[in-house]
Design an enzyme around this catalytic site. Structure first.
Site, short mmCIF file in Angstrom:
data_model
loop_
_atom_site.label_atom_id
_atom_site.label_comp_id
_atom_site.label_asym_id
_atom_site.label_seq_id
_atom_site.Cartn_x
_atom_site.Cartn_y
_atom_site.Cartn_z
N SER A 77 0.83 -1.11 0.08
CA SER A 77 0.03 0.11 0.03
C SER A 77 0.76 1.31 0.10
CB SER A 77 -0.92 0.00 1.31
OG SER A 77 -0.27 -0.14 2.24
N ASN B 83 -2.20 -2.85 13.12
CA ASN B 83 -3.49 -2.38 13.28
C ASN B 83 -3.73 -1.12 13.74
OD1 ASN B 83 -3.45 -4.69 11.47
ND2 ASN B 83 -4.63 -6.08 13.07
N HIS C 37 -39.12 25.52 -9.75
CA HIS C 37 -39.35 24.57 -10.91
C HIS C 37 -38.60 25.30 -12.01
CE1 HIS C 37 -43.01 22.82 -8.89
NE2 HIS C 37 -42.77 23.92 -8.42
N SER D 174 -13.06 26.11 -27.50
CA SER D 174 -13.23 24.92 -28.21
C SER D 174 -12.42 24.78 -29.26
CB SER D 174 -14.44 25.16 -28.66
OG SER D 174 -14.56 24.21 -29.99
N LYS E 80 -16.23 30.28 -28.90
CA LYS E 80 -16.85 29.52 -27.89
C LYS E 80 -16.02 29.96 -26.52
CE LYS E 80 -19.28 26.11 -27.41
NZ LYS E 80 -20.30 25.42 -26.93
N GLU F 198 -18.43 22.74 -15.07
CA GLU F 198 -18.80 21.61 -15.54
C GLU F 198 -17.86 20.29 -14.49
OE1 GLU F 198 -19.00 21.28 -19.59
OE2 GLU F 198 -19.87 23.26 -19.80
N GLN G 205 -7.29 -1.79 4.15
CA GLN G 205 -6.48 -0.96 3.34
C GLN G 205 -6.91 -0.28 2.32
OE1 GLN G 205 -2.60 -2.45 2.87
NE2 GLN G 205 -2.81 -2.85 0.82
N LYS H 214 -8.01 3.81 1.96
CA LYS H 214 -6.94 5.01 1.65
C LYS H 214 -7.32 5.76 0.38
CE LYS H 214 -4.28 3.56 4.90
NZ LYS H 214 -5.21 2.05 5.06
N1 ARG Z 1 -1.24 -1.34 5.17
C1 ARG Z 1 -2.05 -2.00 6.03
C2 ARG Z 1 -3.58 -0.86 5.79
O1 ARG Z 1 -3.52 0.27 5.34
C3 ARG Z 1 -1.58 -1.47 7.48
C4 ARG Z 1 -2.33 -2.67 8.33
C5 ARG Z 1 -1.68 -3.92 8.08
N2 ARG Z 1 -2.10 -4.97 9.15
C6 ARG Z 1 -2.08 -6.42 8.92
N3 ARG Z 1 -2.36 -7.15 9.68
N4 ARG Z 1 -1.85 -6.75 7.92
O2 ARG Z 1 -4.47 -1.32 6.60
#
Ligand code: ARG
Length: 462
Positions: free
Chosen positions: A26, A113, A159, A280, A286, A293, A325, A328
């Protein structure tokens, strides 16, 4: 140890398949949290030293090196290696490379975690501030335009049909109220983000005598999470922020849509600045409202992120699962595009020109003063429903004769109702109609001033 070899490889007989390595990694997107990761580790190391879980001197060494790593990343002398599994592993690995065995003590009483739960909370808290600041700038831009257009008559519509007369200031100040609520919503989401999860461990806390409150205080958190399982498996705050961003984009898309309509040749209510319009490739004449938009389009993209997050978290068993994960990229993309939209939209709004004459001309159509004409009869003693019916007949007569209520001669008025006197023309004058709407929240000049004053007060206190 190379970034490819894993800290967790002890129980495995084979190295990780390279495809799985890429799939699993990641760092391509979570590297942006390097500062939060390092600061979180610094607070954790400090606490480990203070509680005697590691030697104070070891904690100091770790902190000193982590600070150096942060400086090195910020200065560009240390490049984040995309072969690492994630930003957490990368930082720990660099630390261990630089100070050897002491570095290996950092992860005592911690799991990735709770580490990732901490980092994302810290990162999003900061982002909330940035989004709020952009919303504030936007409200200032709305106020600026409203100040210039307190007397700019405009047809108020429902409306998309002409309804009652308003001024342009009143119309756009409606958006300022939406952006104000957006700021409040973000602040509210921030409150629920403000819980420090470190100490939840992998899921079941830890047997070490850690001090979670000390870490929370060092990192500027108001609270600590109450349940270790929830601490690592909660992503409500990510979904909540994505919802708030989606609502912001709804507001931006509605405003954008109106701007797109207003700058058509049919409306011609506004003109966008050249610096905020595009041309354009084939039609030389234009001038397109691409910014509006794109903002309208990006609303769809941000909603997509919200759907991603909801769907990723749906039915996910406790506690941490790797699915999480996926949170993100979704939230980072939603943030980036909302911030971009807010910033660019503000510039477009600030520079657009209002065609007062066109707006005024448009108010002569559509019998915007019909309600006021009925209200006039109510003032003369008629029940509203009767007054409404009589005015309807007058409007029908005007349509037939191709006249406005202002042009219709008094004797024609009198043919339908003898209560009409010459003063009716004063009561149906559009400017008079607007300024008599002195009700709190209405479009009168004094109400516009009050709206602006209250918004400025809000911006000062938030
Ligand atoms: N890169 C992981 C995430 O974004 C970090 C946590 C990983 N934990 C694990 N038990 N593999 O969630």
């Amino acid at each position: 140890m190379s970034y490819n070899s894993k800290m967790w490889e002890g129980r495995f007989k084979k190295p990780l398949d390279s495809k799985v390595n890429d799939f699993n990694s990641s760092i391509k997107f979570d590297w942006v949290m390097f500062k939060e990761d390092i600061n979180g580790s610094i607070a954790h190391a400090y606490m480990l030293g203070e509680t005697g879980i590691i030697e104070k001197s070891e904690a100091e060494k770790i902190i000193d090196r982590l600070e150096k790593i942060l400086q090195d990343i910020e200065s560009g002398s240390l490049e984040i290696d995309c072969k690492a599994e994630d930003i957490h592993m990368f930082v720990e690995q660099i630390l261990t490379e630089r100070i050897g065995d002491t570095g290996k003590k950092l992860h005592t009483a911690r799991s990735r975690n709770d580490q990732v739960a901490l980092d994302i909370r810290m990162y999003l808290k900061k982002q909330c501030g940035e989004v709020s600041d952009l919303l504030k700038n936007l409200i200032y831009a709305v106020i600026e335009k409203a100040e210039e257009n307190k007397n700019t008559l405009m047809p108020g519509v429902t409306h998309l049909q002409h309804g009652q007369p308003i001024v342009f200031a009143h119309h756009i100040l409606a958006y300022a109220q939406m952006f104000k609520r957006d700021i409040e919503r973000i602040a509210d989401a921030e409150k629920r983000m403000d819980y420090m999860p470190l100490g939840s461990g992998a899921l079941a806390g830890t047997t070490y005598p850690i001090d979670r409150h000390m870490v929370a205080e060092k990192l500027g958190f108001a609270n600590v999470t109450e349940n270790s399982i929830d601490g690592v498996s909660d992503r409500d705050f990510v979904i909540e922020l994505a919802s708030d961003l989606s609502i912001i984009m709804t507001h931006i898309s509605r405003f954008s849509e109106e701007i797109i309509l207003w700058c058509t040749s049919e409306y011609n209510f506004i003109e966008l600045d050249d610096a905020f319009s595009t041309g354009s490739s084939i039609m030389p004449q234009k001038k397109n409202p691409d910014v509006a938009e794109l903002c309208r389009g990006k609303a769809g993209r941000v909603y997509g992120s919200l759907m991603t997050l909801l769907t990723v978290m749906k039915a996910l068993p406790l506690a941490y699962n790797k699915d999480m994960q996926e949170d993100k990229e979704a939230i980072f993309d939603a943030l980036e595009n909302t911030k971009l939209s807010l910033d660019t939209f503000t510039g477009m709004l600030r520079t657009l020109k209002v065609n007062r004459d066109s707006m005024k001309k448009a108010t002569s159509k559509g019998f915007l003063n019909a309600t006021d004409c009925a209200d006039y009869l109510v003032k003369k003693g008629l029940p509203f429903r009767d007054a409404y019916k009589i005015t309807g007949q007058l409007v029908a007569m005007c349509i037939e004769k191709n006249l406005t209520l202002e042009d219709l001669p008094l004797d024609e008025y009198k043919k339908i109702c003898n209560k009409f006197e010459n003063d009716v023309y004063k009561y149906i004058d559009l400017e008079y109609c607007v300024n008599e709407r002195k009700v709190y929240g209405g479009p009168s000049a004094e109400s516009i001033d009050r709206q602006i004053k209250n918004l400025e007060e809000f911006l000062k206190n938030n």
